[in-house]
Design a protein around this motif. Sequence first.
Motif, mmCIF file in Angstrom:
data_model
loop_
_atom_site.group_PDB
_atom_site.id
_atom_site.type_symbol
_atom_site.label_atom_id
_atom_site.label_comp_id
_atom_site.label_asym_id
_atom_site.label_seq_id
_atom_site.Cartn_x
_atom_site.Cartn_y
_atom_site.Cartn_z
ATOM 1 N N GLU A 166 83.159 4.342 17.579
ATOM 2 C CA GLU A 166 84.750 4.702 17.740
ATOM 3 C C GLU A 166 84.985 5.991 16.708
ATOM 4 O OE1 GLU A 166 89.349 3.739 17.384
ATOM 5 O OE2 GLU A 166 88.002 2.193 18.415
ATOM 6 N N TRP A 167 84.912 7.325 17.812
ATOM 7 C CA TRP A 167 85.439 8.372 17.122
ATOM 8 C C TRP A 167 86.400 9.159 17.438
ATOM 9 C CZ3 TRP A 167 82.068 11.057 14.575
ATOM 10 C CH2 TRP A 167 80.517 11.373 14.336
ATOM 11 N N GLN A 168 87.230 9.806 15.841
ATOM 12 C CA GLN A 168 89.032 10.271 16.128
ATOM 13 C C GLN A 168 88.623 11.037 15.356
ATOM 14 O OE1 GLN A 168 90.683 6.177 14.836
ATOM 15 N NE2 GLN A 168 89.949 7.320 12.834
ATOM 16 N N ASP A 169 89.683 11.888 15.507
ATOM 17 C CA ASP A 169 90.054 12.748 15.214
ATOM 18 C C ASP A 169 89.994 12.598 13.089
ATOM 19 O OD1 ASP A 169 89.294 14.673 17.104
ATOM 20 O OD2 ASP A 169 91.363 15.143 17.872
ATOM 21 N N ALA A 170 89.415 13.981 12.605
ATOM 22 C CA ALA A 170 89.994 13.577 10.495
ATOM 23 C C ALA A 170 89.846 14.965 10.124
ATOM 24 C CB ALA A 170 88.360 13.326 10.569
ATOM 25 N N GLU A 171 90.630 15.187 8.999
ATOM 26 C CA GLU A 171 90.915 15.959 8.840
ATOM 27 C C GLU A 171 90.359 17.261 8.596
ATOM 28 O OE1 GLU A 171 92.258 15.279 5.023
ATOM 29 O OE2 GLU A 171 93.360 13.627 4.713
ATOM 30 N N LEU A 172 91.054 18.629 8.771
ATOM 31 C CA LEU A 172 90.076 19.892 8.975
ATOM 32 C C LEU A 172 89.456 20.094 9.889
ATOM 33 C CD1 LEU A 172 88.798 20.218 4.815
ATOM 34 C CD2 LEU A 172 90.872 20.732 5.416
ATOM 35 N N CYS A 173 89.789 19.973 10.530
ATOM 36 C CA CYS A 173 88.985 19.653 12.369
ATOM 37 C C CYS A 173 87.837 19.042 12.413
ATOM 38 C CB CYS A 173 89.030 21.015 12.641
ATOM 39 S SG CYS A 173 90.947 21.873 12.963
ATOM 40 N N ARG A 174 88.010 17.639 11.690
ATOM 41 C CA ARG A 174 86.827 16.998 11.801
ATOM 42 C C ARG A 174 86.330 15.690 12.566
ATOM 43 N NH1 ARG A 174 84.340 17.763 5.488
ATOM 44 N NH2 ARG A 174 84.339 19.719 5.550
ATOM 45 N N LEU A 175 85.583 15.427 12.647
ATOM 46 C CA LEU A 175 85.734 14.198 13.511
ATOM 47 C C LEU A 175 85.266 13.342 12.784
ATOM 48 C CD1 LEU A 175 83.780 14.896 16.935
ATOM 49 C CD2 LEU A 175 86.397 14.536 16.523
#
Length: 70
Positions: free
Chosen positions: A36-45
């Motif tokens: 499952e992919w989701q948004d992470a910090e600093l515009c990363r995934l």
Amino acid sequence: MGRLDKPIRLSGHAQGHLQFRGTSLQEVTAAIETGEWQDAELCRLECRKDFPYNADRFVRFLWMNRERLS
């Protein structure tokens, strides 16, 4: 061409930390391909996938590290 059409390659740092993190290349690949992919910090995934806990593998990992540190 989709995102997963490219080969999955790990950096040297990531490869070196597989055993430390108690995982395998196959599990990392499966997480990338089916997790499952989701948004992470600093515009990363980031992706996540749960795997069954393998106590035997963890005990072997601890034993190997204990022997190495002795």
